[in-house]
Design a protein around this motif. Structure first.
Motif, mmCIF file in Angstrom:
data_model
loop_
_atom_site.group_PDB
_atom_site.id
_atom_site.type_symbol
_atom_site.label_atom_id
_atom_site.label_comp_id
_atom_site.label_asym_id
_atom_site.label_seq_id
_atom_site.Cartn_x
_atom_site.Cartn_y
_atom_site.Cartn_z
ATOM 1 N N VAL A 39 -4.254 1.253 1.870
ATOM 2 C CA VAL A 39 -4.183 2.303 0.838
ATOM 3 C C VAL A 39 -5.059 3.486 1.258
ATOM 4 O O VAL A 39 -4.656 4.645 1.105
ATOM 5 N N ALA B 261 0.834 -1.204 0.000
ATOM 6 C CA ALA B 261 0.000 0.000 0.000
ATOM 7 C C ALA B 261 0.870 1.256 0.000
ATOM 8 O O ALA B 261 0.606 2.212 -0.740
ATOM 9 N N VAL C 166 -4.721 -5.083 1.446
ATOM 10 C CA VAL C 166 -3.967 -3.979 0.838
ATOM 11 C C VAL C 166 -4.809 -2.706 0.857
ATOM 12 O O VAL C 166 -4.352 -1.635 1.287
#
Ligand SMILES: NC(=O)c1ccc[n+]([C@@H]2O[C@H](COP(=O)([O-])OP(=O)(O)OC[C@H]3O[C@@H](n4cnc5c(N)ncnc54)[C@H](OP(=O)(O)O)[C@@H]3O)[C@@H](O)[C@H]2O)c1
Length: 305
Positions: free
Chosen positions: A170, A142, A166
Motif C-alpha cells: 500500500v 493493496a 499488504v
C-alpha cells in the motif's frame, strides 16, 4: 482424454476450530471446463486469512458452508499442466495467481489447482516461483485498496501495518498516487518503511485525512481519522461503525490476472518488494501456521508441495 483416475495431495480444513483442524488428503483430478487451466503448484503463500479459516472463524460467521472439507490457500505460483478449451497457454508456462472466495473445497495448498485463466498471469523471467507466490493476494489487495483511495493530491495518509504484507505494497502504490504517506509499524520496522519512501511512526497519532488499515486495528484506526475524513479497511466481514462523519470503506479482493501481470513485472524489476520469511514443505503446514500465529513475521511463509 483427461487423467480422471489420478489424485493429487492437498492440505484442507477438516475440523474448523478443532484441535487438529488441517488434514492432508488425496483429491481426484477432475476434467477442465472451458476457460480453465490446470496448474502444478510450485509454491503457496500462508496468509492470515488461512489461519482464520483453519480456526473456524469464517465458518462461525456463516461465510463457509462446506459439507466435507474447506480449501486452504489463496495465492500460488506454478507451471501450467494443461489448458482447457479456449485457453492459449502452453504446458510448462510459469504462472502465478489467486483463488478468490472463502466458501470452497479447494485451495492453493495443494499439488494441483484448477482455476480460470483470467485469474492468473505469467511470471516474468528473473522472478523465482517462491517469490512470485507471495505477490498475488497482498499486492492485488493493496492495488485495489489504493484504487479506493484514488489520487492523494498531497493529502495525509496513515497506513497501519506498513511493514506487513499488504501494508508494504500500500505504501509505494499510494505514494505513486500522490498521497503524503506515513507508515505505522513496530519500532524495528522503521528502516523498511522509510526505504519504501514513507514517513514512519510507531505511535498512533490522530488527525489524518485518510487511514488505510492493513493492521486491522479497526475502531482504533477509525479514531485516528480527522472529522469527516476516510477510513479504508481490510475486513469485509467486520466493518467498523462510522463516527464523526468519517466515511468507512473496505476492500474485498477480486482476482485480476491483468493487474497481477503488472504487479509481477514490477516485482521482477525490484520496484516492488517480494518478501519470503521461510519455505516449508506442504506437510509442515501446521508449523507454518503456528509461526504465523505467533506474529512478528516479516515476509511470507511459503509452502512447497
Ligand atoms: N479484504 C481483503 O480482501 C484482504 C485481502 C488480503 C488480506 N486481508 C487482511 O489484511 C490484513 C493484513 O494482512 P497481511 O498479510 O498484511 O498481514 P501481516 O503481514 O501480518 O501484516 C500486518 C502488520 O500489522 C502490524 N501491526 C499489527 N498491529 C500493529 C500496531 N498496533 N502497530 C503497528 N503495527 C501493527 C503487524 O506487526 P506484528 O507482526 O509485529 O504484529 C504486521 O506487520 C489481514 O487481516 C488480512 O486478513 C484482507
Amino acid at each position: 482424454m483427461t487423467n480422471t483416475e489420478q489424485t493429487f495431495r492437498a492440505a484442507v480444513v477438516t475440523e474448523p476450530g478443532g484441535p487438529d483442524p488441517i488434514s492432508l488428503v488425496d483429491l481426484p483430478v477432475v476434467p477442465l471446463e472451458p476457460g480453465q487451466v490446470r496448474v502444478a503448484v510450485a509454491a503457496a503463500a500462508v496468509n492470515p486469512v488461512d489461519l482464520a479459516v483453519r480456526d473456524g472463524y469464517m465458518h462461525r460467521l456463516g461465510l463457509i458452508d462446506q459439507p466435507h472439507h474447506t480449501g486452504l490457500g489463496w495465492d500460488f505460483s506454478g507451471t501450467v499442466l494443461e489448458a482447457g478449451p479456449g485457453v492459449d497457454l502452453a504446458p510448462g508456462t510459469r504462472v502465478a495467481g489467486l483463488v478468490g472466495g472463502l466458501d470452497r473445497d479447494f485451495g492453493t495448498y495443494a499439488e494441483q489447482l484448477v482455476l480460470s485463466a483470467s485469474d492468473l498471469a505469467a511470471v516474468p523471467d528473473g522472478l523465482d516461483l517462491v517469490e512470485a507466490a507471495t505477490v498475488p493476494l497482498n499486492a492485488l489487495t493493496a492495488l485495489q485498496l489504493v484504487d479506493i483511495l484514488g489520487d492523494g493530491e498531497g493529502r495525509a495518509l496513515l497506513v497501519t501495518g506498513a511493514a506487513g504484507a499488504v501494508g508494504g505494497y500500500v505504501v509505494p502504490l499510494a505514494l505513486e498516487r500522490g498521497w503524503r504517506v506515513t507508515g505505522l509499524a513496530r519500532p524495528g520496522d522503521e528502516e523498511f518503511v522509510r526505504a519504501l519512501g514513507a514517513e514512519f511512526t510507531a505511535v498512533p497519532t490522530r488527525g489524518w485525512d485518510v487511514v488505510a488499515d492493513p493492521a486491522s486495528l479497526q475502531e482504533q484506526a477509525v479514531a485516528l481519522v480527522r472529522d469527516g475524513g476516510r477510513f479504508v479497511g481490510v475486513q469485509p466481514s467486520a466493518r467498523p461503525e462510522p463516527e464523526r462523519g468519517v466515511t468507512i470503506e473496505v476492500v474485498s479482493i477480486v482476482p485480476d490476472g491483468v493487474a497481477l501481470a503488472g504487479l509481477l513485472a514490477r516485482t521482477a524489476t525490484g520496484e516492488l518488494p517480494a518478501r519470503v520469511a521461510e519455505v516449508l514443505p506442504l506437510d509442515r503446514v501446521d508449523d507454518a501456521h503456528a509461526a504465523v500465529a505467533r506474529g512478528g513475521v516479516r515476509g511470507r511463509y511459503v509452502l512447497v508441495p
